[in-house]
Design a protein around this motif. Structure first.
Motif, PDB file in Angstrom:
ATOM      1  N   UNK A 267      30.698  42.328  47.623  1.00 56.01           N
ATOM      2  CA  UNK A 267      31.445  42.707  48.826  1.00 56.01           C
ATOM      3  C   UNK A 267      32.947  42.532  48.605  1.00 56.01           C
ATOM      4  N   UNK A 268      33.335  41.390  48.055  1.00 56.26           N
ATOM      5  CA  UNK A 268      34.757  41.114  47.830  1.00 56.26           C
ATOM      6  C   UNK A 268      35.369  42.131  46.880  1.00 56.26           C
ATOM      7  N   UNK A 269      34.641  42.466  45.804  1.00 57.30           N
ATOM      8  CA  UNK A 269      35.174  43.414  44.823  1.00 57.30           C
ATOM      9  C   UNK A 269      35.252  44.825  45.384  1.00 57.30           C
ATOM     10  N   UNK A 270      34.378  45.155  46.338  1.00 56.44           N
ATOM     11  CA  UNK A 270      34.366  46.498  46.918  1.00 56.44           C
ATOM     12  C   UNK A 270      35.413  46.635  48.017  1.00 56.44           C
ATOM     13  N   UNK A 271      35.507  45.638  48.886  1.00 50.75           N
ATOM     14  CA  UNK A 271      36.433  45.704  50.021  1.00 50.75           C
ATOM     15  C   UNK A 271      37.884  45.521  49.567  1.00 50.75           C
ATOM     16  N   UNK A 272      38.118  44.548  48.696  1.00 49.10           N
ATOM     17  CA  UNK A 272      39.476  44.307  48.171  1.00 49.10           C
ATOM     18  C   UNK A 272      39.394  44.283  46.651  1.00 49.10           C
ATOM     19  N   UNK A 273      39.372  45.451  46.025  1.00 52.20           N
ATOM     20  CA  UNK A 273      39.200  45.510  44.567  1.00 52.20           C
ATOM     21  C   UNK A 273      40.383  44.922  43.815  1.00 52.20           C
ATOM     22  N   UNK A 274      40.102  44.469  42.602  1.00 53.81           N
ATOM     23  CA  UNK A 274      41.150  43.932  41.736  1.00 53.81           C
ATOM     24  C   UNK A 274      41.944  45.075  41.122  1.00 53.81           C
ATOM     25  N   UNK A 275      43.123  44.747  40.631  1.00 49.77           N
ATOM     26  CA  UNK A 275      43.955  45.750  39.955  1.00 49.77           C
ATOM     27  C   UNK A 275      43.247  46.211  38.680  1.00 49.77           C
ATOM     28  N   UNK A 276      43.235  47.515  38.449  1.00 50.84           N
ATOM     29  CA  UNK A 276      42.573  48.061  37.273  1.00 50.84           C
ATOM     30  C   UNK A 276      43.438  47.863  36.034  1.00 50.84           C
ATOM     31  N   UNK A 277      42.767  47.584  34.911  1.00 46.40           N
ATOM     32  CA  UNK A 277      43.465  47.391  33.640  1.00 46.40           C
ATOM     33  C   UNK A 277      43.088  48.537  32.716  1.00 46.40           C
ATOM     34  N   UNK A 278      44.083  49.253  32.260  1.00 45.34           N
ATOM     35  CA  UNK A 278      43.861  50.430  31.426  1.00 45.34           C
ATOM     36  C   UNK A 278      43.735  50.001  29.972  1.00 45.34           C
ATOM     37  N   UNK A 299      36.537  34.560  40.393  1.00 44.86           N
ATOM     38  CA  UNK A 299      36.852  35.989  40.467  1.00 44.86           C
ATOM     39  C   UNK A 299      36.802  36.672  39.108  1.00 44.86           C
ATOM     40  N   UNK A 300      36.752  35.908  38.012  1.00 47.46           N
ATOM     41  CA  UNK A 300      36.804  36.505  36.681  1.00 47.46           C
ATOM     42  C   UNK A 300      35.430  36.826  36.120  1.00 47.46           C
ATOM     43  N   UNK A 301      34.372  36.421  36.813  1.00 48.94           N
ATOM     44  CA  UNK A 301      33.041  36.526  36.232  1.00 48.94           C
ATOM     45  C   UNK A 301      32.629  37.955  35.910  1.00 48.94           C
ATOM     46  N   UNK A 302      33.031  38.916  36.740  1.00 48.69           N
ATOM     47  CA  UNK A 302      32.659  40.314  36.508  1.00 48.69           C
ATOM     48  C   UNK A 302      33.689  41.078  35.684  1.00 48.69           C
ATOM     49  N   UNK A 396      40.127  38.985  48.888  1.00 49.52           N
ATOM     50  CA  UNK A 396      38.916  38.197  49.154  1.00 49.52           C
ATOM     51  C   UNK A 396      38.502  37.388  47.931  1.00 49.52           C
ATOM     52  N   UNK A 397      38.698  37.953  46.752  1.00 51.62           N
ATOM     53  CA  UNK A 397      38.361  37.225  45.525  1.00 51.62           C
ATOM     54  C   UNK A 397      39.289  36.033  45.332  1.00 51.62           C
ATOM     55  N   UNK A 398      40.590  36.238  45.609  1.00 49.40           N
ATOM     56  CA  UNK A 398      41.528  35.107  45.502  1.00 49.40           C
ATOM     57  C   UNK A 398      41.189  34.016  46.509  1.00 49.40           C
ATOM     58  N   UNK A 399      40.823  34.424  47.734  1.00 46.62           N
ATOM     59  CA  UNK A 399      40.452  33.443  48.749  1.00 46.62           C
ATOM     60  C   UNK A 399      39.217  32.666  48.306  1.00 46.62           C
ATOM     61  N   UNK A 400      38.246  33.359  47.733  1.00 44.14           N
ATOM     62  CA  UNK A 400      37.024  32.689  47.264  1.00 44.14           C
ATOM     63  C   UNK A 400      37.339  31.736  46.120  1.00 44.14           C
ATOM     64  N   UNK A 401      38.179  32.170  45.179  1.00 44.80           N
ATOM     65  CA  UNK A 401      38.556  31.287  44.064  1.00 44.80           C
ATOM     66  C   UNK A 401      39.281  30.047  44.577  1.00 44.80           C
ATOM     67  N   UNK A 402      40.169  30.239  45.549  1.00 42.20           N
ATOM     68  CA  UNK A 402      40.887  29.102  46.137  1.00 42.20           C
ATOM     69  C   UNK A 402      39.909  28.128  46.794  1.00 42.20           C
ATOM     70  N   UNK A 403      38.927  28.663  47.528  1.00 43.08           N
ATOM     71  CA  UNK A 403      37.965  27.786  48.201  1.00 43.08           C
ATOM     72  C   UNK A 403      37.114  27.022  47.196  1.00 43.08           C
ATOM     73  N   UNK A 404      36.769  27.656  46.082  1.00 39.94           N
ATOM     74  CA  UNK A 404      36.006  26.984  45.033  1.00 39.94           C
ATOM     75  C   UNK A 404      36.851  25.884  44.391  1.00 39.94           C
ATOM     76  N   UNK A 405      38.129  26.175  44.146  1.00 41.92           N
ATOM     77  CA  UNK A 405      39.013  25.157  43.570  1.00 41.92           C
ATOM     78  C   UNK A 405      39.186  23.972  44.525  1.00 41.92           C
ATOM     79  N   UNK A 406      39.209  24.249  45.832  1.00 47.62           N
ATOM     80  CA  UNK A 406      39.239  23.171  46.816  1.00 47.62           C
ATOM     81  C   UNK A 406      37.942  22.376  46.765  1.00 47.62           C
TER      82      UNK A 406
END
Length: 512
Positions: A267-278, A299-302, A396-406
């Motif tokens: 859901x997080x990756x679909x709603x707020x996708x990460x910047x694409x790397x070429x 957020x780096x797992x995928x 959303x991925x950054x928020x999830x990573x922050x919550x995990x770090x907390x």
């Protein structure tokens, strides 16, 4: 007029008493069945919070060395480690010393494994100043290894069942598999997490100030009172002080559970996708390196592991750079000491041409969000293919990573670690005082377990309270489907019991 007003007040009191009785019964039974999981989570959580000092204290012979003036080449250290490992093991990663006087860790894994993420690594420790072999251990051994396993209830090990994938529904191209395999142990802890949220919410409701309980203190302990009241005050005060923190820990912990967490990741990756790397990538994912004790950021797992290109495609394969050169580059790039160097893994593309992997250098996890970083280096030239940081992830991925770090007590250093420690100790205090309260209030010769309230006592239950409980239960069931299934089972059991019992099983109100 006065009589009518008195009647209204009496009916309101009966209604509040009725709903209090039911919420207390719910609170009691959920606490009874979730207490073993809560004790396990609190105790293992304390161990995990202090993994580094515990590891250094318990395994000083493997982790600490006499500091020298010059280090042996990292490639020579790995060669020394290989001499003590079976031929069926492959190099999984290298963790150079994170501080002077610390050893180098060289990780090996079985060559043939069905699921990469479940490999039990063998960690070999080498003196970086002399190249001397210090010893080895299984990653899952010892108090720290067992704490990690128990905290996740053995993760995805053991029996697995296939469950629908939400990622496949919302983004079938990115998640082609319609189902995902979930370990039964992981699913149990996920369901239990939902019920713990119910436990905390019901506890807050029981504590909430109301006219019917005007004499009950809110954030104070009546130490001079005898009997169960003193324990009730300590239970309630501790619960309120740590409940919000515990709710945050439960919700953040679910983000990396196998079922709900993976669906939330989609859901997080679909709603707020990460910047694409070429950049060309390999079939591997960073999540393939997700090991107990050296996990990657949430957020780096995928994220894809990018491919190395050669100056002459189709020509002979160039020589791969040594680990010592990659380590030098990592230090020049200011990677956080304790980073892991993952060797490249080559494969064959759909066109039959070779796909060369890259060296992946990842900062040690757990970490602060600002330290989340993965460096991909061309295995032939050492050139940086890309440098992945948290800023490139979706919101959303950054928020999830922050919550995990907390959750892990790392985000704000000593402050969050202290908060996590107090939460674990507070949870153990709540369980202990709860048991004492039950023991002191139980009638002589009886178990004191609360039964169902009688139909008569439920006549005045306020409709608004029933609606509120129903809405909260529905929302939790929809957000956490695994919990929702068990909620339906509990409701079904309650309906069945109501149909087969006719006797009065009313109980007294909670302690005041």
């Amino acid at each position: 007029m006065d009589t009518g007003a008195a009647t209204v007040t009496r009916d309101q009191r009966r209604g509040e008493a009725s709903i209090l009785r039911r919420i207390w019964r719910l609170h009691f039974w959920v606490a009874l069945f979730s207490a073993p999981a809560l004790i396990t989570l609190a105790c293992t959580g304390l161990v995990i919070l202090y993994t580094q000092p515990l590891d250094m204290w318990l395994h000083k012979d493997l982790k600490a060395v006499a500091q020298g003036s010059q280090q042996v080449s990292l490639d020579d250290q790995v060669a020394a480690a290989r001499q003590h490992i079976g031929a069926d093991m492959v190099l999984d990663g290298v963790i150079p010393p994170d501080a002077p006087g610390h050893s180098t860790e060289v990780d090996f894994a079985p060559a043939e494994v069905a699921e990469v993420g479940e490999r039990n690594l063998i960690q070999v420790f080498i003196d970086p100043y002399t190249g001397r072999y210090l010893g080895q251990r299984s990653e899952l051994s010892g108090i720290v290894g067992w704490a990690n396993q128990l905290h996740r209830l053995f993760g995805n090990d053991g029996p697995k069942i296939s469950l629908p994938s939400l990622g496949h529904i919302i983004a079938p191209s990115a998640y082609p598999d319609a189902t995902m395999k979930v370990g039964v142990g992981n699913l149990i802890i996920e369901v239990m997490a939902g019920w713990i949220l119910v436990l905390l919410a019901s506890g807050i409701y029981l504590w909430w100030p109301r006219a019917i309980e005007g004499g009950k203190p809110r954030l104070a302990v009546r130490w001079r009172k005898s009997g169960r009241l003193r324990w009730r005050d300590l239970h309630a005060t501790t619960g309120i002080l740590v409940s919000i923190v515990l709710i945050c820990y439960i919700v953040s912990g679910l983000t990396w559970s196998r079922y709900w967490g993976e669906n939330w990741r989609a859901v997080a990756a679909t709603v707020t996708p990460a910047a694409e790397i070429d950049a060309p990538s390999t079939p591997a994912k960073v999540g393939d390196f997700d090991r107990l004790g050296r996990r990657v950021a949430w957020a780096a797992k995928d994220d894809a592991v990018f491919a190395s290109t050669t100056s002459a495609p189709g020509g002979p394969r160039p020589a791969t750079l040594g680990l010592a050169e990659i380590d030098r580059i990592a230090k020049d790039e200011k990677m956080v000491p304790g980073y892991a160097i993952i060797p490249p893994s080559d494969s064959v593309g759909e066109d039959g041409e070779p796909v060369y992997g890259s060296y992946t250098v990842v900062n040690h996890w757990p970490q602060k969000l600002s330290e989340q970083r993965t460096l991909y280096l061309n295995q032939f030239t050492g050139q940086t293919i890309t440098n992945s940081r948290a800023a490139q992830d979706g919101a959303l991925s950054r928020l999830s990573s922050w919550s995990v770090d907390m959750h892990m007590g790392n985000q704000y250093g000593l402050l969050t670690r202290t908060l996590a420690t107090l939460a674990c100790l507070g949870l153990l205090t709540m369980i202990t005082t709860g048991v004492i309260m039950w023991w002191k209030r139980r009638p002589t010769g009886s178990s004191g377990l609360p039964g169902r309230a009688s139909d008569k006592s439920g006549v005045g239950t306020p409709r608004r309270a029933a609606v509120a409980v129903g809405v909260i239960g529905t929302v939790l069931a929809v957000v956490y489907p695994a919990f929702g299934v068990t909620l339906l089972l509990v409701i079904g059991a309650e309906v069945l019991l109501a149909a087969t019992r006719g006797e009065d099983r009313s109980v007294s109100l909670p302690d005041r």
